[in-house]
Design a protein around this motif. Structure first.
Motif, PDB file in Angstrom:
ATOM      1  N   GLY A 187       0.833  -1.187   0.000  1.00 35.98           N
ATOM      2  CA  GLY A 187       0.000   0.000   0.000  1.00 35.98           C
ATOM      3  C   GLY A 187       0.870   1.239   0.000  1.00 35.98           C
ATOM      4  N   ALA A 188       0.206   2.397   0.111  1.00 29.53           N
ATOM      5  CA  ALA A 188       0.922   3.668  -0.010  1.00 29.53           C
ATOM      6  C   ALA A 188       1.264   4.209   1.369  1.00 29.53           C
ATOM      7  CB  ALA A 188       0.074   4.671  -0.782  1.00 29.53           C
ATOM      8  N   GLU A 189       2.527   4.634   1.532  1.00 28.07           N
ATOM      9  CA  GLU A 189       2.966   5.265   2.777  1.00 28.07           C
ATOM     10  C   GLU A 189       2.554   6.724   2.773  1.00 28.07           C
ATOM     11  OE1 GLU A 189       6.935   2.941   4.262  1.00 28.07           O
ATOM     12  OE2 GLU A 189       7.208   4.689   2.994  1.00 28.07           O
ATOM     13  N   GLY A 190       2.224   7.237   3.963  1.00 27.43           N
ATOM     14  CA  GLY A 190       1.882   8.651   4.058  1.00 27.43           C
ATOM     15  C   GLY A 190       1.273   8.952   5.408  1.00 27.43           C
ATOM     16  N   HIS A 191       1.160  10.243   5.692  1.00 27.60           N
ATOM     17  CA  HIS A 191       0.623  10.690   6.980  1.00 27.60           C
ATOM     18  C   HIS A 191      -0.892  10.469   7.023  1.00 27.60           C
ATOM     19  CE1 HIS A 191       0.494  13.040  10.643  1.00 27.60           C
ATOM     20  NE2 HIS A 191      -0.431  13.816  10.126  1.00 27.60           N
ATOM     21  N   SER A 192      -1.553  10.805   5.928  1.00 20.90           N
ATOM     22  CA  SER A 192      -2.999  10.581   5.829  1.00 20.90           C
ATOM     23  C   SER A 192      -3.198   9.150   5.323  1.00 20.90           C
ATOM     24  CB  SER A 192      -3.597  11.585   4.849  1.00 20.90           C
ATOM     25  OG  SER A 192      -3.111  11.315   3.533  1.00 20.90           O
ATOM     26  N   ASP A 193      -4.327   8.893   4.687  1.00 18.76           N
ATOM     27  CA  ASP A 193      -4.534   7.556   4.104  1.00 18.76           C
ATOM     28  C   ASP A 193      -3.748   7.380   2.802  1.00 18.76           C
ATOM     29  OD1 ASP A 193      -5.953   8.973   2.198  1.00 18.76           O
ATOM     30  OD2 ASP A 193      -7.902   8.101   2.689  1.00 18.76           O
ATOM     31  N   ALA A 194      -2.990   8.408   2.410  1.00 19.53           N
ATOM     32  CA  ALA A 194      -2.032   8.331   1.291  1.00 19.53           C
ATOM     33  C   ALA A 194      -2.702   8.047  -0.054  1.00 19.53           C
ATOM     34  CB  ALA A 194      -0.941   7.294   1.583  1.00 19.53           C
ATOM     35  N   ASP A 195      -3.900   8.636  -0.234  1.00 19.01           N
ATOM     36  CA  ASP A 195      -4.660   8.466  -1.482  1.00 19.01           C
ATOM     37  C   ASP A 195      -4.091   9.458  -2.517  1.00 19.01           C
ATOM     38  OD1 ASP A 195      -6.577   8.584  -3.535  1.00 19.01           O
ATOM     39  OD2 ASP A 195      -8.245   8.262  -2.149  1.00 19.01           O
ATOM     40  N   ALA A 196      -3.137   8.977  -3.315  1.00 22.10           N
ATOM     41  CA  ALA A 196      -2.428   9.865  -4.251  1.00 22.10           C
ATOM     42  C   ALA A 196      -3.378  10.503  -5.262  1.00 22.10           C
ATOM     43  CB  ALA A 196      -1.331   9.084  -4.976  1.00 22.10           C
ATOM     44  N   LEU A 197      -4.390   9.777  -5.693  1.00 18.24           N
ATOM     45  CA  LEU A 197      -5.324  10.316  -6.682  1.00 18.24           C
ATOM     46  C   LEU A 197      -6.140  11.460  -6.070  1.00 18.24           C
ATOM     47  CD1 LEU A 197      -6.749  10.335  -9.398  1.00 18.24           C
ATOM     48  CD2 LEU A 197      -8.119   8.366  -8.621  1.00 18.24           C
ATOM     49  N   ALA A 198      -6.663  11.236  -4.874  1.00 15.53           N
ATOM     50  CA  ALA A 198      -7.424  12.308  -4.207  1.00 15.53           C
ATOM     51  C   ALA A 198      -6.519  13.518  -3.945  1.00 15.53           C
ATOM     52  CB  ALA A 198      -8.026  11.796  -2.897  1.00 15.53           C
ATOM     53  N   PRO A 218      -1.082  20.231   6.755  1.00 15.63           N
ATOM     54  CA  PRO A 218       0.329  19.901   6.989  1.00 15.63           C
ATOM     55  C   PRO A 218       0.500  18.474   7.516  1.00 15.63           C
ATOM     56  CG  PRO A 218      -0.285  21.960   8.091  1.00 15.63           C
ATOM     57  CD  PRO A 218      -1.547  21.361   7.575  1.00 15.63           C
ATOM     58  N   ASP A 219       1.540  17.790   7.004  1.00 13.60           N
ATOM     59  CA  ASP A 219       1.712  16.386   7.406  1.00 13.60           C
ATOM     60  C   ASP A 219       2.319  16.252   8.804  1.00 13.60           C
ATOM     61  OD1 ASP A 219       4.339  16.990   6.910  1.00 13.60           O
ATOM     62  OD2 ASP A 219       4.556  15.621   5.204  1.00 13.60           O
ATOM     63  N   ARG A 220       2.572  17.406   9.473  1.00 14.83           N
ATOM     64  CA  ARG A 220       2.990  17.323  10.873  1.00 14.83           C
ATOM     65  C   ARG A 220       1.798  17.505  11.809  1.00 14.83           C
ATOM     66  NH1 ARG A 220       6.159  20.705   8.539  1.00 14.83           N
ATOM     67  NH2 ARG A 220       8.211  20.018   7.825  1.00 14.83           N
ATOM     68  N   ASP A 221       0.650  17.816  11.234  1.00 17.46           N
ATOM     69  CA  ASP A 221      -0.534  18.094  12.042  1.00 17.46           C
ATOM     70  C   ASP A 221      -1.257  16.784  12.368  1.00 17.46           C
ATOM     71  OD1 ASP A 221      -3.058  18.834  12.999  1.00 17.46           O
ATOM     72  OD2 ASP A 221      -3.090  20.669  11.792  1.00 17.46           O
ATOM     73  N   PRO A 222      -1.373  16.453  13.676  1.00 16.50           N
ATOM     74  CA  PRO A 222      -2.008  15.183  14.042  1.00 16.50           C
ATOM     75  C   PRO A 222      -3.466  15.077  13.591  1.00 16.50           C
ATOM     76  CG  PRO A 222      -1.584  16.550  15.997  1.00 16.50           C
ATOM     77  CD  PRO A 222      -0.906  17.216  14.844  1.00 16.50           C
ATOM     78  N   ARG A 223      -4.090  16.225  13.276  1.00 12.65           N
ATOM     79  CA  ARG A 223      -5.487  16.155  12.789  1.00 12.65           C
ATOM     80  C   ARG A 223      -5.611  15.362  11.496  1.00 12.65           C
ATOM     81  NH1 ARG A 223      -7.731  22.014  11.991  1.00 12.65           N
ATOM     82  NH2 ARG A 223      -5.501  22.394  11.662  1.00 12.65           N
ATOM     83  N   TRP A 224      -4.517  15.348  10.696  1.00 11.57           N
ATOM     84  CA  TRP A 224      -4.590  14.700   9.374  1.00 11.57           C
ATOM     85  C   TRP A 224      -3.951  13.319   9.361  1.00 11.57           C
ATOM     86  CZ3 TRP A 224      -8.122  17.759   8.381  1.00 11.57           C
ATOM     87  CH2 TRP A 224      -7.995  19.133   8.566  1.00 11.57           C
TER      88      TRP A 224
END
Ligand code: MG
Length: 158
Positions: free
Chosen positions: A31-42, A63-69
């Motif tokens: 799968g895709a790594e990322g802070h959010s669900d890492a949906d590259a298309l979205a 921001p990918d440092r923001d725990p909200r995301w």
């Protein structure tokens, strides 16, 4: 009056992560790594809308440092920029996107992606084009190490 925007996104692939594209979870070994669900298309579509509005980019707004995301549903991020566009008096007219992944093949999932994205974008599914590509065994996509998405969005006066 019309405004056009372009978006691009790359995510690294890794084992043990979900693969979510256009809001659709796709069965995959990696799968895709990322802070959010890492949906590259979205993310590419979100950036294209922000670009059309001259409102910076996705990293400015989420921001990918923001725990909200953390692990955020990227369709909700997309919904927020659609709302932002509406606040500026714009609506989405159409979207054209490419999503590049070596495996699994995305074609069986394209229709569902279009429908989910269209719902968030408040347009008909025939205004959302998603094209599945591969890397032909070349580059990071072709070697199965990355998923890449590109999008162009046209906005019009609401
Ligand atoms: Mg991204």
């Amino acid at each position: 009056m019309f405004r056009i925007g372009i978006g691009h996104d790359t995510h690294r692939l890794a084992e043990g992560r979900p693969l979510i594209l256009g809001g659709v979870e796709i069965e995959s070994e990696r799968g895709a790594e990322g802070h959010s669900d890492a949906d590259a298309l979205a993310h590419a579509i979100t950036d294209a809308i922000l670009g059309a509005l001259c409102e910076g980019d996705i990293g400015v707004h989420f921001p990918d440092r923001d725990p909200r995301w953390k692990d955020a549903d990227s369709l909700q991020l997309l919904a927020r920029v659609v709302w932002l566009a509406s606040q500026s008096g714009y609506r989405v007219i159409n979207v054209d996107a490419n999503v590049s992944l070596e495996r699994p093949r995305l074609r069986p999932h394209i229709q569902e992606m279009r429908e989910r994205l269209a719902h968030v974008l408040s347009v008909e599914a025939n205004c959302v084009s998603v094209k599945a590509k591969t890397g032909e065994g070349l580059d990071a996509v072709g070697e199965g190490r990355a998923v890449v998405a590109q999008a162009v969005v046209l906005l019009g006066r609401a």
